[in-house]
Design a protein around this motif. Structure first.
Motif, PDB file in Angstrom:
ATOM      1  N   TRP A 283       0.846  -1.185   0.000  1.00  0.00           N
ATOM      2  CA  TRP A 283       0.000   0.000   0.000  1.00  0.00           C
ATOM      3  C   TRP A 283       0.878   1.229   0.000  1.00  0.00           C
ATOM      4  CZ3 TRP A 283       0.117   3.398   4.168  1.00  0.00           C
ATOM      5  CH2 TRP A 283       0.723   2.917   5.320  1.00  0.00           C
ATOM      6  N   THR A 284       0.361   2.312  -0.492  1.00  0.00           N
ATOM      7  CA  THR A 284       1.133   3.549  -0.564  1.00  0.00           C
ATOM      8  C   THR A 284       0.498   4.604   0.323  1.00  0.00           C
ATOM      9  OG1 THR A 284      -0.119   4.347  -2.446  1.00  0.00           O
ATOM     10  CG2 THR A 284       1.889   3.095  -2.923  1.00  0.00           C
ATOM     11  N   ALA A 285       1.313   5.457   0.858  1.00  0.00           N
ATOM     12  CA  ALA A 285       0.822   6.560   1.677  1.00  0.00           C
ATOM     13  C   ALA A 285       0.364   7.673   0.759  1.00  0.00           C
ATOM     14  CB  ALA A 285       1.929   7.064   2.600  1.00  0.00           C
ATOM     15  N   ALA A 286      -0.789   8.234   1.033  1.00  0.00           N
ATOM     16  CA  ALA A 286      -1.286   9.347   0.230  1.00  0.00           C
ATOM     17  C   ALA A 286      -0.626  10.633   0.714  1.00  0.00           C
ATOM     18  CB  ALA A 286      -2.800   9.448   0.357  1.00  0.00           C
ATOM     19  N   ALA A 287      -0.096  11.379  -0.193  1.00  0.00           N
ATOM     20  CA  ALA A 287       0.461  12.674   0.160  1.00  0.00           C
ATOM     21  C   ALA A 287      -0.702  13.664   0.242  1.00  0.00           C
ATOM     22  CB  ALA A 287       1.458  13.122  -0.902  1.00  0.00           C
ATOM     23  N   TYR A 288      -0.598  14.617   1.131  1.00  0.00           N
ATOM     24  CA  TYR A 288      -1.648  15.615   1.211  1.00  0.00           C
ATOM     25  C   TYR A 288      -1.047  16.996   1.393  1.00  0.00           C
ATOM     26  CZ  TYR A 288      -1.039  16.100   6.249  1.00  0.00           C
ATOM     27  OH  TYR A 288      -0.515  16.354   7.489  1.00  0.00           O
ATOM     28  N   THR A 289      -1.832  17.975   1.073  1.00  0.00           N
ATOM     29  CA  THR A 289      -1.457  19.365   1.261  1.00  0.00           C
ATOM     30  C   THR A 289      -2.627  20.041   1.938  1.00  0.00           C
ATOM     31  OG1 THR A 289      -0.077  19.392  -0.712  1.00  0.00           O
ATOM     32  CG2 THR A 289      -0.864  21.504   0.064  1.00  0.00           C
ATOM     33  N   CYS A 290      -2.322  20.868   2.917  1.00  0.00           N
ATOM     34  CA  CYS A 290      -3.397  21.653   3.510  1.00  0.00           C
ATOM     35  C   CYS A 290      -3.212  23.102   3.059  1.00  0.00           C
ATOM     36  CB  CYS A 290      -3.441  21.520   5.027  1.00  0.00           C
ATOM     37  SG  CYS A 290      -2.077  22.253   5.907  1.00  0.00           S
ATOM     38  N   LEU A 291      -4.244  23.869   3.241  1.00  0.00           N
ATOM     39  CA  LEU A 291      -4.243  25.269   2.845  1.00  0.00           C
ATOM     40  C   LEU A 291      -4.325  26.107   4.105  1.00  0.00           C
ATOM     41  CD1 LEU A 291      -4.391  26.990   0.213  1.00  0.00           C
ATOM     42  CD2 LEU A 291      -6.855  27.059   0.573  1.00  0.00           C
ATOM     43  N   MET A 292      -3.368  27.012   4.306  1.00  0.00           N
ATOM     44  CA  MET A 292      -3.434  27.933   5.427  1.00  0.00           C
ATOM     45  C   MET A 292      -3.972  29.259   4.891  1.00  0.00           C
ATOM     46  SD  MET A 292      -0.828  29.109   8.397  1.00  0.00           S
ATOM     47  CE  MET A 292       0.325  29.990   7.388  1.00  0.00           C
ATOM     48  N   VAL A 293      -5.074  29.712   5.489  1.00  0.00           N
ATOM     49  CA  VAL A 293      -5.743  30.938   5.060  1.00  0.00           C
ATOM     50  C   VAL A 293      -5.565  31.988   6.137  1.00  0.00           C
ATOM     51  CG1 VAL A 293      -7.953  31.960   4.402  1.00  0.00           C
ATOM     52  CG2 VAL A 293      -7.433  29.605   3.751  1.00  0.00           C
ATOM     53  N   ALA A 294      -5.184  33.195   5.742  1.00  0.00           N
ATOM     54  CA  ALA A 294      -5.034  34.311   6.672  1.00  0.00           C
ATOM     55  C   ALA A 294      -6.014  35.417   6.296  1.00  0.00           C
ATOM     56  CB  ALA A 294      -3.604  34.854   6.633  1.00  0.00           C
ATOM     57  N   LEU A 295      -6.689  35.939   7.300  1.00  0.00           N
ATOM     58  CA  LEU A 295      -7.614  37.060   7.127  1.00  0.00           C
ATOM     59  C   LEU A 295      -7.089  38.225   7.958  1.00  0.00           C
ATOM     60  CD1 LEU A 295     -10.864  35.023   7.848  1.00  0.00           C
ATOM     61  CD2 LEU A 295     -10.041  35.682   5.611  1.00  0.00           C
ATOM     62  N   THR A 296      -6.755  39.321   7.301  1.00  0.00           N
ATOM     63  CA  THR A 296      -6.303  40.514   8.012  1.00  0.00           C
ATOM     64  C   THR A 296      -7.453  41.507   7.985  1.00  0.00           C
ATOM     65  OG1 THR A 296      -4.051  40.091   7.284  1.00  0.00           O
ATOM     66  CG2 THR A 296      -4.521  42.288   8.145  1.00  0.00           C
ATOM     67  N   VAL A 297      -7.994  41.799   9.171  1.00  0.00           N
ATOM     68  CA  VAL A 297      -9.206  42.597   9.328  1.00  0.00           C
ATOM     69  C   VAL A 297      -8.840  43.975   9.871  1.00  0.00           C
ATOM     70  CG1 VAL A 297     -11.451  42.683  10.464  1.00  0.00           C
ATOM     71  CG2 VAL A 297     -10.492  40.476   9.774  1.00  0.00           C
ATOM     72  N   ALA A 298      -9.245  45.049   9.171  1.00  0.00           N
ATOM     73  CA  ALA A 298      -8.925  46.415   9.590  1.00  0.00           C
ATOM     74  C   ALA A 298      -9.930  46.966  10.603  1.00  0.00           C
ATOM     75  CB  ALA A 298      -8.841  47.338   8.378  1.00  0.00           C
ATOM     76  N   GLU A 299     -11.182  46.539  10.518  1.00  0.00           N
ATOM     77  CA  GLU A 299     -12.213  46.971  11.456  1.00  0.00           C
ATOM     78  C   GLU A 299     -13.243  45.859  11.589  1.00  0.00           C
ATOM     79  OE1 GLU A 299     -15.186  49.683   8.838  1.00  0.00           O
ATOM     80  OE2 GLU A 299     -13.181  50.519   9.110  1.00  0.00           O
TER      81      GLU A 299
END
Length: 126
Positions: A5-21
């Motif tokens: 069996w093979t290991a599945a590679a994965y990628t996650c997404l890091m999302v940043a929200l910069t809020v001014a008000e």
């Protein structure tokens, strides 16, 4: 090696929200995610886990981050003072040494045998 069996590679997404008000944003995610508020050199949890689906979230001024292994969507009102950015992260966060060669190690590589099966995407709607 047949039948291995093979290991599945994965990628996650890091999302940043910069809020001014203060603002309310709608997050659409396909897995449970934790929204964190960046405080200086660390981060603290902002509310409870966000469940799959669309959830309105009230944010004060500051920077917030979350990670997801699936596609995500951020919906903002027109002119909302929010900057959104996303960075895909591979699954090699632990930086362990490379495993033994396959001849002496029956387990697949910890980082997967190939490129990620899916790289999550972010859609921003205004």
């Amino acid at each position: 090696m047949p039948g291995r069996w093979t290991a599945a590679a994965y990628t996650c997404l890091m999302v940043a929200l910069t809020v001014a008000e203060p603002v309310v944003v709608s997050l659409t995610v396909h897995d449970h995610v934790q929204l964190d508020r960046v405080t200086g050199t660390s981060a603290e949890r902002h509310g409870s886990l966000i469940p799959p689906g669309t959830t309105p979230v009230r944010l004060a001024a500051g920077t917030y981050v979350f990670r997801t292994t699936a596609d995500a969507q951020v919906q903002l009102d027109t002119g909302a003072p929010v900057q959104v950015s996303a960075v895909p992260l591979s699954d090699d966060k632990d930086k362990w040494p490379d495993p033994l060669p396959a001849a002496t190690n029956p387990l697949p590589a910890a980082r997967g045998d190939g490129p990620p099966d899916h790289v999550p995407t972010l859609t921003v709607l205004r």
